[in-house]
Motif scaffolding. Structure first.
Motif, PDB file in Angstrom:
ATOM      1  N   VAL A 151      50.896  30.944 -27.489  1.00  0.00           N
ATOM      2  CA  VAL A 151      49.811  31.777 -27.151  1.00  0.00           C
ATOM      3  C   VAL A 151      48.842  31.784 -28.336  1.00  0.00           C
ATOM      4  O   VAL A 151      47.571  31.509 -28.057  1.00  0.00           O
ATOM      5  CB  VAL A 151      50.039  33.383 -26.960  1.00  0.00           C
ATOM      6  CG1 VAL A 151      48.971  34.045 -26.703  1.00  0.00           C
ATOM      7  CG2 VAL A 151      51.014  33.444 -25.646  1.00  0.00           C
ATOM      8  N   ALA A 154      47.063  28.178 -28.265  1.00  0.00           N
ATOM      9  CA  ALA A 154      45.985  28.239 -27.392  1.00  0.00           C
ATOM     10  C   ALA A 154      44.536  28.817 -27.435  1.00  0.00           C
ATOM     11  O   ALA A 154      43.873  28.492 -27.372  1.00  0.00           O
ATOM     12  CB  ALA A 154      46.673  28.614 -25.918  1.00  0.00           C
ATOM     13  N   ILE A 168      42.879  35.533 -22.840  1.00  0.00           N
ATOM     14  CA  ILE A 168      44.239  34.795 -22.188  1.00  0.00           C
ATOM     15  C   ILE A 168      43.740  33.938 -21.049  1.00  0.00           C
ATOM     16  O   ILE A 168      44.209  32.674 -20.921  1.00  0.00           O
ATOM     17  CB  ILE A 168      45.453  35.815 -21.651  1.00  0.00           C
ATOM     18  CG1 ILE A 168      45.904  36.508 -23.044  1.00  0.00           C
ATOM     19  CG2 ILE A 168      46.520  34.827 -20.938  1.00  0.00           C
ATOM     20  CD1 ILE A 168      46.605  35.810 -24.042  1.00  0.00           C
ATOM     21  N   SER A 169      42.893  34.219 -20.133  1.00  0.00           N
ATOM     22  CA  SER A 169      42.411  33.499 -18.999  1.00  0.00           C
ATOM     23  C   SER A 169      41.850  32.303 -19.457  1.00  0.00           C
ATOM     24  O   SER A 169      41.631  31.439 -18.769  1.00  0.00           O
ATOM     25  CB  SER A 169      41.766  34.687 -18.231  1.00  0.00           C
ATOM     26  OG  SER A 169      40.470  35.126 -18.781  1.00  0.00           O
ATOM     27  N   THR A 171      42.323  30.291 -21.752  1.00  0.00           N
ATOM     28  CA  THR A 171      43.155  29.205 -22.226  1.00  0.00           C
ATOM     29  C   THR A 171      43.374  28.224 -21.069  1.00  0.00           C
ATOM     30  O   THR A 171      44.254  27.488 -21.100  1.00  0.00           O
ATOM     31  CB  THR A 171      44.351  29.891 -22.800  1.00  0.00           C
ATOM     32  OG1 THR A 171      45.218  30.495 -21.909  1.00  0.00           O
ATOM     33  CG2 THR A 171      44.144  30.703 -23.971  1.00  0.00           C
ATOM     34  N   LEU A 172      43.374  28.840 -19.942  1.00  0.00           N
ATOM     35  CA  LEU A 172      43.458  28.102 -18.590  1.00  0.00           C
ATOM     36  C   LEU A 172      42.424  27.328 -18.206  1.00  0.00           C
ATOM     37  O   LEU A 172      42.354  26.849 -16.932  1.00  0.00           O
ATOM     38  CB  LEU A 172      44.099  29.113 -17.555  1.00  0.00           C
ATOM     39  CG  LEU A 172      45.314  29.922 -18.002  1.00  0.00           C
ATOM     40  CD1 LEU A 172      45.878  30.752 -16.818  1.00  0.00           C
ATOM     41  CD2 LEU A 172      46.577  28.707 -18.103  1.00  0.00           C
ATOM     42  N   ILE A 478      52.485  32.061 -16.649  1.00  0.00           N
ATOM     43  CA  ILE A 478      51.306  31.816 -17.363  1.00  0.00           C
ATOM     44  C   ILE A 478      51.661  31.110 -18.754  1.00  0.00           C
ATOM     45  O   ILE A 478      50.624  30.073 -18.707  1.00  0.00           O
ATOM     46  CB  ILE A 478      50.725  33.324 -17.761  1.00  0.00           C
ATOM     47  CG1 ILE A 478      50.299  33.830 -16.085  1.00  0.00           C
ATOM     48  CG2 ILE A 478      49.143  32.964 -18.615  1.00  0.00           C
ATOM     49  CD1 ILE A 478      49.943  35.264 -16.224  1.00  0.00           C
ATOM     50  N   LEU A 479      52.389  31.456 -19.448  1.00  0.00           N
ATOM     51  CA  LEU A 479      52.747  30.555 -20.470  1.00  0.00           C
ATOM     52  C   LEU A 479      53.005  28.976 -20.226  1.00  0.00           C
ATOM     53  O   LEU A 479      52.704  28.183 -20.912  1.00  0.00           O
ATOM     54  CB  LEU A 479      53.991  31.022 -21.382  1.00  0.00           C
ATOM     55  CG  LEU A 479      53.605  32.596 -21.989  1.00  0.00           C
ATOM     56  CD1 LEU A 479      55.106  32.901 -22.743  1.00  0.00           C
ATOM     57  CD2 LEU A 479      52.498  32.443 -23.271  1.00  0.00           C
ATOM     58  N   ILE A 482      49.865  27.483 -19.585  1.00  0.00           N
ATOM     59  CA  ILE A 482      49.014  27.525 -20.884  1.00  0.00           C
ATOM     60  C   ILE A 482      49.352  26.369 -21.695  1.00  0.00           C
ATOM     61  O   ILE A 482      48.511  25.516 -22.147  1.00  0.00           O
ATOM     62  CB  ILE A 482      49.052  28.678 -21.658  1.00  0.00           C
ATOM     63  CG1 ILE A 482      48.215  29.818 -21.333  1.00  0.00           C
ATOM     64  CG2 ILE A 482      48.732  28.536 -23.206  1.00  0.00           C
ATOM     65  CD1 ILE A 482      48.882  31.272 -21.974  1.00  0.00           C
ATOM     66  N   CYS A 483      50.576  25.867 -21.566  1.00  0.00           N
ATOM     67  CA  CYS A 483      51.027  24.729 -22.389  1.00  0.00           C
ATOM     68  C   CYS A 483      50.458  23.372 -21.836  1.00  0.00           C
ATOM     69  O   CYS A 483      49.896  22.656 -22.479  1.00  0.00           O
ATOM     70  CB  CYS A 483      52.666  24.496 -22.127  1.00  0.00           C
ATOM     71  SG  CYS A 483      53.444  25.901 -23.076  1.00  0.00           S
ATOM     72  N   SER A 485      47.604  23.326 -19.814  1.00  0.00           N
ATOM     73  CA  SER A 485      46.401  23.317 -20.065  1.00  0.00           C
ATOM     74  C   SER A 485      46.108  22.882 -21.307  1.00  0.00           C
ATOM     75  O   SER A 485      44.987  22.170 -21.598  1.00  0.00           O
ATOM     76  CB  SER A 485      45.737  24.967 -19.872  1.00  0.00           C
ATOM     77  OG  SER A 485      44.491  25.054 -20.214  1.00  0.00           O
ATOM     78  N   LEU A 486      46.728  23.543 -22.577  1.00  0.00           N
ATOM     79  CA  LEU A 486      46.502  23.039 -23.714  1.00  0.00           C
ATOM     80  C   LEU A 486      46.546  21.346 -23.975  1.00  0.00           C
ATOM     81  O   LEU A 486      45.884  20.785 -24.926  1.00  0.00           O
ATOM     82  CB  LEU A 486      47.426  23.893 -24.724  1.00  0.00           C
ATOM     83  CG  LEU A 486      47.218  23.454 -26.359  1.00  0.00           C
ATOM     84  CD1 LEU A 486      45.733  23.755 -26.734  1.00  0.00           C
ATOM     85  CD2 LEU A 486      48.121  24.378 -27.137  1.00  0.00           C
TER      86      LEU A 486
END
Length: 506
Positions: A151, A154, A168-169, A171-172, A478-479, A482-483, A485-486
């Motif tokens: 987290v 990202a 948080i959103s 990061t996507l 979500i995590l 995020i991975c 997405s990053l």
């Protein structure tokens, strides 16, 4: 006008939290039962998912650190870290562990010593002691910190390198696009806020109970709801005073104080406790942790049944995931200018190593007294888990001073965690602002203290703690997103190769 000023994330999350607290205060037993049933189902049906996900996060972080992406800075290429290494580690330590490590440093090893993780191990034996230390190391090691790392990495990358907001959103974005799509973004941000508020309020309640337990043992102050409410009020005044000073004063100074007090306590117990036994325990525990890492990371008990793995390992991972929006956002905020490699190695290695040594010193000391000195600390912990640390101090010199310093450390940890949380909640509910309005931080600080007070008064702490963990299941999904997405964003980074210098002709 007021609605537009604060936004839908603030209003929906704050009203939801208020309603949950109201239900918890009016019908604490029913609330705890329903929340417990939901949590039991999610950990039973999706325990395998938590285990696989957290192991994936560890491997993902290591891969990023040791590939070319490790050179990327959380900021522009010429940016440098804002904080010194000691201050940075102090902030990571305070936000990531808070009062949890002080509370569980003795309590967890002694709980496993009294009730071993494996049915084949007899309780209160040398084998039980070794197994207890192995699992305590595992629970406080790199696995839970990998969640915070994902987290934080990202948010730091998109906020400081891509100049986006700190939500948080955001990061996507590589997955959902940079367009508004509020129907996707807002629920994600609301869930992050709710998980953070519930988690911090629960941590405040836990720390307040431990402070009250310590005051009871040291000064004979009654261990009851009235005293706990007074502690809540004093704590509120202290962390609201801290939050008005900003990130570079209040949180920074308290984090340094936390780390200094923790080092002093650790060194004292290390020197005046069973020093050689502690060193042997740390070395053996580290070896057991590393050699059994894959086994413990994927351990389930489908053949013999039982709930130990669900009650401890899966609970820890769910707890870390539920806390990750807060801890991740905070460590991102204080890590601007560091490379991904520095960030991963700093976050994933240094705080866990400190934690493992802490567990070896305090938990190892308690185990030594029970195994070789005839004490019965494990039974005392089993009867009252808040007394674990102070019961161990009774076997050491300067018990009174140690207890006072520990109470102070718990208090400063609570202030730092609450202060950090108000800052991050302000950021989350002000469109990712790096400098959230003071008024907004005061609102969240007051709301968290009110939640803790209501829960302590109505005995609904356990129910709300369990309810906060239910948010871990959707956040795990979500995590993982995020991975991905990053990784997609990092693939677009341009790496300029420096030309090789030609050797000088003689």
């Amino acid at each position: 006008m007021l609605f537009k000023q604060f936004g839908i994330v603030f209003w929906v999350s704050s009203i939801t939290v208020f309603l949950l607290v109201l239900i918890g205060a009016i019908a604490p037993n029913a609330f705890a039962n329903v929340a417990g049933a939901i949590f039991d189902f999610t950990t039973y049906a999706f325990g395998w998912f938590y285990l696989l996900a957290v192991l994936f996060f560890v491997l993902f972080c290591i891969a990023l650190a040791f590939t070319k992406y490790g050179k990327v800075r959380l900021g522009s290429d010429d940016s440098r870290p804002e904080y010194s290494f000691f201050t940075w580690i102090g902030m990571l330590f305070s936000a990531g562990f808070g009062v949890g490590l002080v509370f569980w440093g003795v309590a967890e090893p002694m709980s496993h010593f009294f009730t071993p993780p494996r049915v084949t191990v007899d309780p209160l034996t040398d084998v039980a002691a070794r197994t207890a230390m192995q699992y305590s190391f595992f629970h406080w090691g790199v696995s839970q910190w990998s969640v915070f790392t994902i987290v934080g990495l990202a948010i730091g990358y998109f906020q400081f390198r891509k100049k986006e907001d700190g939500l948080i959103s955001t990061t996507l974005n590589p997955i959902i696009g940079s367009s508004n799509r509020q129907y996707i973004r807002k629920p994600i941000d609301i869930l992050a806020v709710i998980a953070t508020v519930m988690g911090v309020a629960t941590s405040l309640g836990l720390g307040i109970l431990q402070i009250n337990g310590g005051l009871n043992i040291v000064f004979g102050i009654p261990n009851n709801g009235i005293v706990q409410l007074i502690i809540v009020f004093v704590l509120l005044l202290l962390y609201l005073s801290s939050t008005t000073t900003g990130l570079n004063r209040g949180i920074k100074y308290l984090s340094n104080l936390n780390l200094t007090l923790a080092i002093v306590l650790t060194l004292f117990v290390f020197i005046f406790g069973p020093t050689v036994f502690i060193l042997n325990t740390f070395t053996l525990g580290l070896g057991d942790y590393i050699s059994n890492f894959l086994n413990t990371s994927l351990r389930l008990t489908p053949y013999q049944g039982g709930t130990w793995v669900r009650d401890w390992t899966i609970f820890y991972w769910a707890w870390a995931i539920a806390w990750s929006p807060f801890v991740g956002a905070f460590i991102a905020r204080v890590s601007r200018g560091r490379t991904i490699r520095e960030f991963v190695l700093g976050v994933l290695v240094v705080p866990p190593l400190i934690a493992l040594f802490w567990v070896a010193v305090f938990g190892g000391t308690a185990l030594h007294f029970d195994l070789f000195k005839g004490t019965d600390i494990a039974t005392a912990v089993n009867n009252d888990i808040t007394s674990a640390l102070f019961t161990t101090y009774a076997q050491l010199p300067f018990t009174f001073v140690l207890s006072l310093v520990s109470i102070l450390l718990i208090l400063t940890f609570l202030i730092t965690s609450a202060d950090s949380a108000t800052f991050i909640l302000g950021t989350m509910t002000s469109n990712g602002s790096l400098h959230p309005p003071l008024f907004l931080r005061i609102i969240w600080g007051t709301l968290m203290a009110s939640i803790a007070a209501v829960l302590l008064f109505s005995s609904g702490l356990e129910g709300l703690q369990t309810a906060s963990l239910v948010s871990a299941l959707p956040f795990t999904v979500i995590l993982i997103a995020i991975c991905y997405s990053l990784f997609r964003a990092l693939k677009k980074e341009v790496f300029v190769k420096k030309p090789k210098e030609k050797p000088l002709k003689k």
